[in-house]
Design an enzyme around this catalytic site. Structure first.
Site, PDB file in Angstrom:
ATOM      1  N   LYS A  15       0.843  -1.193   0.000  1.00 16.30           N
ATOM      2  CA  LYS A  15       0.000   0.000   0.000  1.00 16.30           C
ATOM      3  C   LYS A  15       0.882   1.248   0.000  1.00 16.30           C
ATOM      4  O   LYS A  15       1.906   1.308   0.699  1.00 16.30           O
ATOM      5  CB  LYS A  15      -0.900  -0.030   1.231  1.00 16.30           C
ATOM      6  CG  LYS A  15      -1.923   1.088   1.320  1.00 16.30           C
ATOM      7  CD  LYS A  15      -2.793   0.904   2.565  1.00 16.30           C
ATOM      8  CE  LYS A  15      -3.835   1.972   2.712  1.00 16.30           C
ATOM      9  NZ  LYS A  15      -4.698   1.762   3.911  1.00 16.30           N
TER      10      LYS A  15
ATOM     11  N   SER B 107      -9.476   1.745   3.208  1.00 11.39           N
ATOM     12  CA  SER B 107      -8.660   2.530   2.298  1.00 11.39           C
ATOM     13  C   SER B 107      -7.635   1.730   1.503  1.00 11.39           C
ATOM     14  O   SER B 107      -7.042   2.240   0.551  1.00 11.39           O
ATOM     15  CB  SER B 107      -7.912   3.604   3.094  1.00 11.39           C
ATOM     16  OG  SER B 107      -7.017   3.026   4.032  1.00 11.39           O
TER      17      SER B 107
ATOM     18  N   SER C 270      -9.829  -0.687   7.076  1.00 12.88           N
ATOM     19  CA  SER C 270      -9.188  -0.462   5.780  1.00 12.88           C
ATOM     20  C   SER C 270      -8.522  -1.677   5.168  1.00 12.88           C
ATOM     21  O   SER C 270      -8.155  -1.652   3.987  1.00 12.88           O
ATOM     22  CB  SER C 270      -8.162   0.671   5.893  1.00 12.88           C
ATOM     23  OG  SER C 270      -8.811   1.899   6.121  1.00 12.88           O
TER      24      SER C 270
END
Length: 400
Positions: A28, A103, A127
């Site tokens: 990420k 996210s 997330s």
């Protein structure tokens, strides 16, 4: 979905083999990879280059894994749709008109699409778990504080975690073992006492989700476990408590940027920061007291049961939207993940069915602090008798 693909393989040159040799890892884009842009999905950091690897990235390289890419995310790791101001958003491989979750949206998408074997995400309010549910993969929010967060851009220090996503619980376990530096041992071996509390937070759960959860419970009974209904104490207020604490921390991190150049944030991020700025100190103090009450209640709960089984989302994967509805949509999607963010123990999200729409349905397994091994053992047993985690979306690597 992918923010960066290296010209050379991201492997520790001193490692010939290791427990993750050959594994393709995506990271990420709020987790630093040395020498690579680390944008956090925001125009503010469009040209920011990480000086060194985050601790978790270094651990994976030393285990022989190959860092193949950095992955798209919601701006500054806030939001459930994973749209951002740096490069747009990732596309759900099951249906491009629906959200990929966030996210860590790119982290869920990359695993589901077969671009990587394992991805790293971060989880503050859901997330990792929401992208896992939306994309039909398995993802772990570990116990708070068990993994080194250095080299990861923060949302809220009290709630931030880093964890792996993969198709199977077994590969998530192997990756977590590398990150934690130890093999997670189950707290309990043998039949478990599992609570499936109805209702959990709210009773407006989609009938297809409810049916899928009933199917999970039936299988777990067949496998010898006990299914009981022990309530999650104080869960009805947990989401508001988490929002208060996370948004106040978010505002503290970004207040100066908002004051200097507010237009560079995408509207939903800007709205969240402003919400955080409107929270009074006494509200934060009250929320911390309620957090402690919730954690005391869950400590009692896990004295009675070994695992809690809940849906990951209350409904189907929603369509991509925009405008004024984004924050409200986020609240609905996260109403079953946020309470477990208030808990300091681990939650594992895994696919457990298919909605009539064709989209995946996800569940959450939660245990006491340090109970990752118990969750892995139960999830691996479940996945040995099901194939939800093996389903492939229409869009896969090399296609579309």
């Amino acid at each position: 979905m992918i923010s960066w693909v290296p010209e050379e393989l991201g492997v520790d040159p001193g490692v010939e083999s290791g427990p993750l040799s050959g594994a393709r890892i995506g990271v990420k884009d709020n987790i630093e990879v040395g020498g690579v842009r680390s944008t956090c999905g925001s125009e503010y950091f469009a040209d920011r280059v990480a000086e060194s690897d985050a601790a978790c990235v270094g651990a994976l390289k030393r285990a022989g894994a190959t860092i193949t890419s950095t992955l798209n995310l919601a701006e500054f790791a806030v939001g459930v749709t994973s749209q951002n101001s740096a490069s747009g958003g990732p596309v759900n491989p099951w249906d491009p008109t629906r959200v990929p979750g966030g996210s860590s949206g790119g982290s869920g998408v990359a695993v589901a699409a077969g671009v990587v074997d394992v991805s790293l995400g971060t989880d503050t309010g859901g997330s990792i778990r929401l992208p896992a549910a939306c994309c039909g993969v398995t993802g772990l929010r570990p116990s708070v504080g068990v993994l080194d967060m250095s080299g990861i851009f923060p949302v809220s220090a009290d709630f931030d975690t880093v964890g792996p996503l993969a198709r199977s619980a077994a590969l998530v376990r192997d990756t977590f073992a590398v990150l934690a530096g130890t093999d997670p041992t189950p707290l309990r071996i043998g039949p478990l006492r599992i609570s499936m509390p109805w209702p959990f937070v709210t009773d407006d759960v989609d009938p297809a989700v409810r049916d899928a959860m009933t199917g999970v419970a039936d299988l777990l009974r067949e496998l010898g476990h006990s299914i009981v209904n022990v309530p999650v104490r104080h869960s009805e207020s947990a989401q508001d408590v988490v929002y208060t604490l996370i948004y106040s921390d978010l505002a503290e991190v970004h207040a100066e940027r908002l004051n200097d150049e507010p237009s560079r944030f995408q509207p939903a991020t800007r709205e969240r920061i402003r919400l955080g700025l409107s929270i009074f100190d006494e509200e934060v103090v009250a929320a911390r007291r309620q957090r402690d009450v919730f954690r005391a209640g869950t400590a009692e709960l896990f004295g009675e049961v070994d695992v809690v089984l809940t849906p990951a989302m209350p409904g189907d994967v929603p369509p991509l939207g925009g405008g004024d509805a984004v924050v409200a949509q986020a609240r609905r999607m996260g109403q079953l993940t946020y309470p477990w963010s208030l808990h300091d123990g681990p939650t594992l999200a895994l696919p457990v069915g298919v909605h009539p729409s064709g989209m995946p349905i996800g569940a959450q397994l939660t245990a006491a602090r340090g109970g990752e091994g118990t969750l892995f053992a139960l999830a691996e047993q479940f996945q040995a008798h099901t194939d939800w985690h093996r389903r492939l979306p229409p869009v896969r690597v090399g296609e579309g």
